[in-house]
Scaffold this motif. Structure first.
Motif, mmCIF file in Angstrom:
data_model
loop_
_atom_site.group_PDB
_atom_site.id
_atom_site.type_symbol
_atom_site.label_atom_id
_atom_site.label_comp_id
_atom_site.label_asym_id
_atom_site.label_seq_id
_atom_site.Cartn_x
_atom_site.Cartn_y
_atom_site.Cartn_z
ATOM 1 N N THR A 1 0.843 -1.195 0.000
ATOM 2 C CA THR A 1 0.000 0.000 0.000
ATOM 3 C C THR A 1 0.875 1.240 0.000
ATOM 4 O O THR A 1 2.033 1.211 0.445
ATOM 5 C CB THR A 1 -0.903 0.060 1.239
ATOM 6 O OG1 THR A 1 -0.078 0.273 2.407
ATOM 7 C CG2 THR A 1 -1.706 -1.227 1.420
ATOM 8 N N VAL A 2 0.316 2.338 -0.486
ATOM 9 C CA VAL A 2 1.039 3.610 -0.455
ATOM 10 C C VAL A 2 1.302 4.030 0.993
ATOM 11 O O VAL A 2 2.350 4.590 1.304
ATOM 12 C CB VAL A 2 0.240 4.696 -1.214
ATOM 13 C CG1 VAL A 2 0.828 6.080 -0.957
ATOM 14 C CG2 VAL A 2 0.234 4.399 -2.717
ATOM 15 N N GLY A 3 0.353 3.713 1.885
ATOM 16 C CA GLY A 3 0.543 4.064 3.288
ATOM 17 C C GLY A 3 1.778 3.407 3.875
ATOM 18 O O GLY A 3 2.572 4.056 4.583
ATOM 19 N N CYS A 4 1.961 2.131 3.606
ATOM 20 C CA CYS A 4 3.154 1.437 4.095
ATOM 21 C C CYS A 4 4.403 2.012 3.453
ATOM 22 O O CYS A 4 5.428 2.211 4.126
ATOM 23 C CB CYS A 4 3.044 -0.057 3.801
ATOM 24 S SG CYS A 4 4.379 -1.048 4.511
ATOM 25 N N PHE B 1 1.660 -6.542 -7.020
ATOM 26 C CA PHE B 1 0.368 -6.289 -7.661
ATOM 27 C C PHE B 1 -0.421 -5.234 -6.884
ATOM 28 O O PHE B 1 -0.840 -4.211 -7.436
ATOM 29 C CB PHE B 1 -0.432 -7.592 -7.771
ATOM 30 C CG PHE B 1 0.080 -8.502 -8.849
ATOM 31 C CD1 PHE B 1 -0.329 -8.346 -10.164
ATOM 32 C CD2 PHE B 1 0.991 -9.506 -8.556
ATOM 33 C CE1 PHE B 1 0.136 -9.181 -11.173
ATOM 34 C CE2 PHE B 1 1.476 -10.347 -9.545
ATOM 35 C CZ PHE B 1 1.050 -10.176 -10.857
ATOM 36 N N ASP B 2 -0.641 -5.488 -5.591
ATOM 37 C CA ASP B 2 -1.423 -4.534 -4.809
ATOM 38 C C ASP B 2 -0.690 -3.215 -4.608
ATOM 39 O O ASP B 2 -1.326 -2.161 -4.524
ATOM 40 C CB ASP B 2 -1.810 -5.146 -3.463
ATOM 41 C CG ASP B 2 -2.970 -6.125 -3.596
ATOM 42 O OD1 ASP B 2 -3.898 -5.838 -4.361
ATOM 43 O OD2 ASP B 2 -2.949 -7.176 -2.926
ATOM 44 N N PRO C 1 -1.614 0.051 -11.893
ATOM 45 C CA PRO C 1 -1.784 -1.393 -11.734
ATOM 46 C C PRO C 1 -1.036 -2.208 -12.775
ATOM 47 O O PRO C 1 -1.223 -2.031 -13.981
ATOM 48 C CB PRO C 1 -3.302 -1.591 -11.862
ATOM 49 C CG PRO C 1 -3.816 -0.357 -12.524
ATOM 50 C CD PRO C 1 -2.908 0.738 -12.119
ATOM 51 N N GLY C 2 -0.159 -3.091 -12.282
ATOM 52 C CA GLY C 2 0.565 -4.001 -13.158
ATOM 53 C C GLY C 2 1.695 -3.379 -13.950
ATOM 54 O O GLY C 2 2.354 -4.072 -14.733
ATOM 55 N N ASN D 1 7.254 0.658 -14.627
ATOM 56 C CA ASN D 1 7.050 2.105 -14.476
ATOM 57 C C ASN D 1 8.134 2.680 -13.570
ATOM 58 O O ASN D 1 8.430 2.120 -12.517
ATOM 59 C CB ASN D 1 5.663 2.350 -13.864
ATOM 60 C CG ASN D 1 5.296 3.810 -13.812
ATOM 61 O OD1 ASN D 1 5.961 4.616 -13.161
ATOM 62 N ND2 ASN D 1 4.200 4.170 -14.473
ATOM 63 N N PRO D 2 8.757 3.795 -13.959
ATOM 64 C CA PRO D 2 9.833 4.383 -13.149
ATOM 65 C C PRO D 2 9.424 4.653 -11.700
ATOM 66 O O PRO D 2 10.242 4.482 -10.780
ATOM 67 C CB PRO D 2 10.162 5.689 -13.883
ATOM 68 C CG PRO D 2 9.786 5.421 -15.305
ATOM 69 C CD PRO D 2 8.580 4.530 -15.237
ATOM 70 N N GLU D 3 8.168 5.042 -11.471
ATOM 71 C CA GLU D 3 7.720 5.299 -10.104
ATOM 72 C C GLU D 3 7.650 4.007 -9.292
ATOM 73 O O GLU D 3 7.987 3.993 -8.104
ATOM 74 C CB GLU D 3 6.345 5.990 -10.125
ATOM 75 C CG GLU D 3 6.392 7.436 -10.556
ATOM 76 C CD GLU D 3 7.311 8.275 -9.681
ATOM 77 O OE1 GLU D 3 7.159 8.230 -8.443
ATOM 78 O OE2 GLU D 3 8.191 8.966 -10.232
#
Length: 256
Positions: free
Chosen positions: A155-158, A179-180, A188-189, A193-195
């Motif tokens: 998650t972005v939070g973690c 994935f998540d 998603p997937g 992606n550089p980020e």
């Protein structure tokens, strides 16, 4: 009993495992003949309850596989029971906050690190694996050292709290759920992606900074060696079900 997986990581071995989803002790016995180091018995997405999980843990012990369990949630029973039945480590999914990480440690580590409930159980053969008269705190210290709490960063939070979470006493490592995590990041997937790649580097470097275990899942065979070269301690490749289907599909397509 010690943790063979932890020893392999300490010795800088290439540690490889898979997710166990098929739900048969015969499958565990077959996987034990492959050279894999561990399986993750999936209590989150798999259909398993405590009693069946215990049988799979026992089957792992019989064939030299290290049994890890992915728990279904951050709750005391979900974390306590797999440890009591003999899991050598837990993968804890969907961590979003520092408070959740603290709860995992509270439920999963004995005092003085956490507040894990004490009871003789299968993990120590109901107390008979210890010398008679051994102080309780000696066994608790052993369990704290030999059972792994690995939090899943998906998650972005973690991701945003990764330094605080990884540095926490009682957190033994991080498992990247690509994935998540990519879904949470809004890509998603998009694993190239550089980020996303930047996020992977951030998690890995933080684990290295605090000398914690770094682990990652991949469904792409070609990524396994790439992740080892990148510096990951553990790679989890695919699911037993997918590997079974892909293996037979390759045979059928070759023959026909």
């Amino acid at each position: 009993m010690g943790n063979l997986l932890k020893e392999k990581i300490k010795n800088k071995e290439k540690v490889l495992g898979t997710f166990f989803e098929l739900g048969s002790m015969s499958v565990i016995e077959c996987l034990g003949q492959t050279g894999l180091d561990f399986v993750i018995i999936d209590n989150e997405h798999g259909p398993f309850e405590t009693e069946s999980t215990m049988n799979y843990v026992r089957a792992c012990d019989n064939v030299g596989l290290t049994p890890l369990v992915r728990v279904r949630e951050v709750s005391r029973p979900a974390i306590l029971k797999p440890l009591d039945i003999g899991a050598k480590g837990l993968i804890v999914p969907c961590i979003e906050t520092v408070e959740q990480a603290k709860k995992v440690v509270e439920y999963g580590k004995f005092s003085p690190i956490g507040k894990r409930g004490f009871c003789p159980s299968r993990k120590d053969y109901w107390g008979y694996s210890h010398p008679q008269g051994q102080p309780i705190d000696v066994g608790m210290k052993h369990e704290n050292e030999e059972t792994l709490l690995i939090l899943q960063c998906e998650t972005v939070g973690c991701l945003e709290n990764i330094e605080t979470i990884v540095s926490m006493d009682g957190v033994d490592g991080i498992f990247i759920g690509p994935f998540d995590l990519s879904i949470s990041m809004g890509i998603p997937g998009e694993f190239d992606n550089p980020e996303f790649l930047k996020a992977i580097d951030k998690i890995l470097s933080t684990c290295k900074k605090y000398n914690k275990i770094s682990s990652v899942f991949t469904g792409r065979f070609d990524d396994i060696d790439k992740y080892y070269k990148q510096g990951f301690d553990i790679v989890t490749y695919s699911l037993d079900a997918n590997i079974l289907v892909d293996g037979f599909k390759n045979i059928v397509s070759t023959v026909k």
